[in-house]
Scaffold this motif. Structure first.
Motif, mmCIF file in Angstrom:
data_model
loop_
_atom_site.group_PDB
_atom_site.id
_atom_site.type_symbol
_atom_site.label_atom_id
_atom_site.label_comp_id
_atom_site.label_asym_id
_atom_site.label_seq_id
_atom_site.Cartn_x
_atom_site.Cartn_y
_atom_site.Cartn_z
ATOM 1 N N ASN A 279 0.416 4.631 -1.326
ATOM 2 C CA ASN A 279 -0.421 4.633 -0.113
ATOM 3 C C ASN A 279 -1.595 5.596 -0.166
ATOM 4 O OD1 ASN A 279 1.235 6.872 0.089
ATOM 5 N ND2 ASN A 279 2.677 5.774 1.431
ATOM 6 N N THR A 280 -1.913 6.098 -1.367
ATOM 7 C CA THR A 280 -3.111 6.931 -1.494
ATOM 8 C C THR A 280 -4.338 6.037 -1.352
ATOM 9 O OG1 THR A 280 -1.900 8.162 -3.144
ATOM 10 C CG2 THR A 280 -4.229 8.661 -2.941
ATOM 11 N N SER A 281 -5.311 6.499 -0.600
ATOM 12 C CA SER A 281 -6.514 5.690 -0.425
ATOM 13 C C SER A 281 -7.521 6.017 -1.512
ATOM 14 C CB SER A 281 -7.113 5.972 0.951
ATOM 15 O OG SER A 281 -8.477 5.679 0.941
ATOM 16 N N GLN A 282 -7.969 4.965 -2.225
ATOM 17 C CA GLN A 282 -9.012 5.218 -3.221
ATOM 18 C C GLN A 282 -10.309 5.592 -2.529
ATOM 19 O OE1 GLN A 282 -9.249 1.451 -5.324
ATOM 20 N NE2 GLN A 282 -7.208 1.223 -4.463
ATOM 21 N N GLY A 283 -10.524 4.967 -1.355
ATOM 22 C CA GLY A 283 -11.754 5.229 -0.600
ATOM 23 C C GLY A 283 -11.892 6.712 -0.335
ATOM 24 N N ASP A 284 -10.789 7.328 0.045
ATOM 25 C CA ASP A 284 -10.774 8.760 0.343
ATOM 26 C C ASP A 284 -11.185 9.570 -0.886
ATOM 27 O OD1 ASP A 284 -10.160 11.120 1.778
ATOM 28 O OD2 ASP A 284 -8.232 11.209 0.710
ATOM 29 N N VAL A 285 -10.621 9.190 -2.054
ATOM 30 C CA VAL A 285 -10.934 9.897 -3.294
ATOM 31 C C VAL A 285 -12.423 9.792 -3.618
ATOM 32 C CG1 VAL A 285 -10.548 9.907 -5.796
ATOM 33 C CG2 VAL A 285 -8.613 9.674 -4.220
ATOM 34 N N PHE A 286 -12.914 8.550 -3.525
ATOM 35 C CA PHE A 286 -14.325 8.336 -3.848
ATOM 36 C C PHE A 286 -15.229 9.112 -2.884
ATOM 37 C CE2 PHE A 286 -12.980 4.025 -5.670
ATOM 38 C CZ PHE A 286 -12.754 4.606 -6.913
ATOM 39 N N LEU A 287 -14.845 9.115 -1.619
ATOM 40 C CA LEU A 287 -15.639 9.810 -0.607
ATOM 41 C C LEU A 287 -15.742 11.296 -0.943
ATOM 42 C CD1 LEU A 287 -17.117 9.450 2.096
ATOM 43 C CD2 LEU A 287 -14.965 10.034 3.249
ATOM 44 N N ARG A 288 -14.605 11.874 -1.366
ATOM 45 C CA ARG A 288 -14.611 13.308 -1.661
ATOM 46 C C ARG A 288 -15.469 13.617 -2.884
ATOM 47 N NH1 ARG A 288 -8.325 14.007 -0.781
ATOM 48 N NH2 ARG A 288 -8.427 16.032 -1.832
ATOM 49 N N LEU A 289 -15.457 12.739 -3.869
ATOM 50 C CA LEU A 289 -16.318 12.938 -5.041
ATOM 51 C C LEU A 289 -17.784 12.874 -4.626
ATOM 52 C CD1 LEU A 289 -14.539 10.812 -7.810
ATOM 53 C CD2 LEU A 289 -14.793 13.299 -7.768
ATOM 54 N N ALA A 290 -18.097 11.910 -3.787
ATOM 55 C CA ALA A 290 -19.481 11.736 -3.350
ATOM 56 C C ALA A 290 -19.934 12.952 -2.545
ATOM 57 C CB ALA A 290 -19.610 10.456 -2.520
ATOM 58 N N GLN A 291 -19.037 13.434 -1.679
ATOM 59 C CA GLN A 291 -19.397 14.587 -0.849
ATOM 60 C C GLN A 291 -19.643 15.824 -1.690
ATOM 61 O OE1 GLN A 291 -16.123 14.552 1.843
ATOM 62 N NE2 GLN A 291 -17.237 13.425 3.438
ATOM 63 N N VAL A 310 0.523 -0.260 -3.511
ATOM 64 C CA VAL A 310 -0.572 -0.288 -4.468
ATOM 65 C C VAL A 310 -0.422 0.850 -5.469
ATOM 66 C CG1 VAL A 310 -3.061 -0.001 -4.687
ATOM 67 C CG2 VAL A 310 -2.129 -1.372 -2.833
ATOM 68 N N PHE A 311 -0.645 0.527 -6.727
ATOM 69 C CA PHE A 311 -0.741 1.592 -7.715
ATOM 70 C C PHE A 311 -1.710 1.154 -8.806
ATOM 71 C CE2 PHE A 311 1.301 0.158 -11.611
ATOM 72 C CZ PHE A 311 1.932 -0.989 -11.173
ATOM 73 N N GLY A 312 -2.126 2.114 -9.593
ATOM 74 C CA GLY A 312 -3.020 1.755 -10.683
ATOM 75 C C GLY A 312 -3.661 2.996 -11.272
ATOM 76 N N HIS A 313 -4.481 2.757 -12.268
ATOM 77 C CA HIS A 313 -5.135 3.855 -12.973
ATOM 78 C C HIS A 313 -6.619 3.515 -13.054
ATOM 79 C CE1 HIS A 313 -1.092 5.082 -14.341
ATOM 80 N NE2 HIS A 313 -0.887 3.783 -14.326
ATOM 81 N N LEU A 314 -7.460 4.458 -12.574
ATOM 82 C CA LEU A 314 -8.899 4.221 -12.650
ATOM 83 C C LEU A 314 -9.506 5.320 -13.503
ATOM 84 C CD1 LEU A 314 -9.599 3.454 -8.882
ATOM 85 C CD2 LEU A 314 -9.325 1.813 -10.747
#
Lengths: 350, 219
Positions: A279-291, A310-314
């Motif tokens: 249940n980790t949000s990728q959107g959240d991760v990307f947002l923090r990188l952008a910020q 959901v799971f996976g490796h990016l």
């Protein structure tokens, strides 16, 4: 108690040549399969998957250990008792194994005749099964006149004829194209959900596990190396051999050779973010990188959905101020697992 | 030519005798061959009644008797014919010996054709709880029926061939007719007439066999 329960089951085959060494196909396997499960058994070919399911309906006899099916020890049953056991366990095959000399209708009726079902009950039952698999109009056809998907649906109807509680599926979709595979999987799902049939499915296809299985066991060299919920096993394979298998169906951390290719095409710091808890949000991760002012590019990986989790490796190539990247990454470690693959050598810019 | 016309009734009788010898030999040899062939097939290692010993014995028996040239077998088996059917000569003796020889030949053909049945199909039948005898009767034989029909057609022709030596033990038929009235009387036309009848019989049976096989194979 479990519907099928294996304890320390070993199966050795006699040597193929005089003086050879016996082959251990199944090596001290213990496994519990609960009623209602769809239990996936995965592994490379030769791992012993097919032998394992054939022990459950006693097409092969165990060398040692115990197999309880519905509380009954099947090791040591007489042939006539084994035949009764098999009436309660359906089986479908990769190559369908339909009876070519019989019509579709007679294929489905065969198990009922074996079970000495009264004649007046056979007719309605076969019609019912054929309509369940959507082949009522093919009743009078012969197997050779059917497509692969239709053949497997006949196989399913035949396997279900005597209303078994257990269905063994041996690579049941491996000979089918992707679209037909989905059709057959949907049918098997209905078999599980509408009739409550416990399904044990051997496969090497991620699709099958993803759409069907609730639990999974990974086999390697005759042993069950890991088993549990599908999501757990696929998102966090613990054993080396399961990691190896999972990596062939799920894109994980790039291998050294893949990394070399990535390095040629992308510069910056390359990291793999592993989302494992569903249940980790990728959107959240990307947002923090952008910020944090970090420029990032998705270069490798994928996201998998198993029954809504959901799971996976990016794998990302990150560019920006190195200290800022360090800070952002250490901040992210609380939410995702990070594998740092290092910075592309500065020489590439020259 | 006039000789031939005079001999026509005898030719007719010889034809009937050949058909009689061949039909009965095919019946007995066919049944015997089916049983021995089933024995070979089912006791083969890894098969339904897998037994190295029984398979080995059957295998040796078939291998020993099958290659014996029929005309020698006919002479060698004469005492056995006397023992079993009470006579070593005539049509009865030839039918007995021919059936015996055909049993060995047919058993191999049956075995080979049954082996074409996919093991997976048998496994599927076992998985629904079918007994071994049921699998053989309701599955293995029907699945192999098309090739079996062709095999038996082939055997029919072979039996017609073998039946031609019946004259050596006082049997009748087209072989005897051709030798007695054609060859020995320097009358090739008579021999050729017998040949023609044999060709017609073989053609008719081959046609029938192909048709039956096509029907069972549905193609």
């Amino acid at each position: 108690m479990a519907l099928v329960s294996l304890r320390d089951v070993t199966k050795t085959f006699p040597p193929s040549q005089r003086g050879g060494t016996p082959v251990t196909a199944i090596d001290r396997v213990s496994l519990d399969i609960e009623a209602g499960d769809v239990y996936g058994i995965i592994g490379y070919s030769g791992a012993g998957k097919s032998t394992l399911v054939r022990l459950i309906n006693a097409l092969e006899s165990v060398s040692s250990g115990s197999i309880l099916v519905d509380g009954v020890e099947i090791n040591g049953l007489r042939e006539s008792e084994l035949r009764r056991l098999r009436l309660g366990i359906g089986m479908i095959f990769q190559q369908f194994n339909l009876f070519n000399s019989k019509t579709v209708w007679n294929n489905v009726a065969y198990p009922l005749r074996v079970a000495r079902t009264p004649k007046h009950e056979i007719g309605p039952r076969v019609d019912e099964l054929l309509s369940f698999v959507g082949l009522s109009d093919k009743a009078k056809n012969y197997p050779e006149q059917l497509s692969g998907g239709q053949k497997q649906r006949v196989g399913i109807a035949r396997a279900l004829a005597t209303s078994p509680r257990i269905l063994l599926a041996d690579e049941s979709t491996s000979a089918l194209d992707p679209e037909t595979t989905q059709e057959v999987l949907a049918l098997l799902k209905r078999v599980n959900e509408e009739f409550g049939v416990t399904i044990i499915v051997i496969t090497h296809e991620m699709d099958v596990i993803q759409t069907l299985a609730t639990k999974v066991a990974v086999m390697d060299a005759g042993r069950v190396v890991e088993h549990g919920d599908v999501f757990d096993v696929f998102s966090r394979p613990r054993e080396l051999s399961s990691q190896r298998f999972v990596s062939t169906v799920v894109r994980g951390v790039p291998s050294p050779s893949e990394l070399a290719v990535l390095r040629e095409r992308h510069h910056g710091r390359i990291v793999t973010l592993s989302f494992r808890d569903g249940n980790t949000s990728q959107g959240d991760v990307f947002l923090r990188l952008a910020q944090a002012g970090i420029e990032f590019e998705l270069v490798y990986g994928g996201i998998n959905d198993i029954r809504g989790q959901v799971f996976g490796h990016l794998t990302l190539a990150l560019r920006g101020d190195p200290p800022a990247i360090d800070a952002a990454l250490s901040d992210l470690t609380t939410t995702v697992e990070i594998t740092d693959l290092g910075v592309t050598s500065s020489g590439s810019g020259a | 030519m006039d000789d031939l016309i005079q001999l026509l009734p005898k030719l007719g009788q010889a034809t009937v005798e050949t058909l009689y010898i061949v039909a009965l030999s095919l019946l007995f040899g066919g049944l015997g061959g089916l049983l021995v062939g089933l024995g070979l097939y089912t006791t083969r290692p890894g098969n339904l009644y897998s037994s190295r010993v029984v398979y080995g014995i059957l295998n040796v028996i078939v291998n020993v008797f099958r290659p014996i040239p029929f005309i020698i077998f006919l002479a060698a088996a004469q005492p056995l014919a006397r023992l079993v059917v009470g006579t070593g000569i005539g049509n009865t003796a030839i039918i007995f010996t021919l059936s015996l020889a055909a049993t060995f030949g047919i058993s191999r053909i049956v075995e080979q054709n049954l082996l074409t049945v996919q093991p997976g199909v048998i496994e599927a039948a076992r998985s629904v709880g079918a007994s071994r005898s049921r699998i053989i009767l309701t599955l293995v034989i029907p699945e192999a029926l098309g090739p079996l029909v062709l095999g038996y057609t082939f055997v029919f022709v072979a039996i017609v061939d073998m039946s031609a030596v019946a004259g050596y033990v006082g049997g009748g038929g087209l072989g005897t007719f051709a030798i007695q009235y054609g060859y020995r009387q320097f009358n090739p036309a008579v021999t050729w007439a017998a040949v023609l009848v044999i060709i017609l019989i073989v053609q008719a049976v081959q046609f029938l066999g192909n048709w039956l096989a096509r029907k069972t194979l549905r193609r």
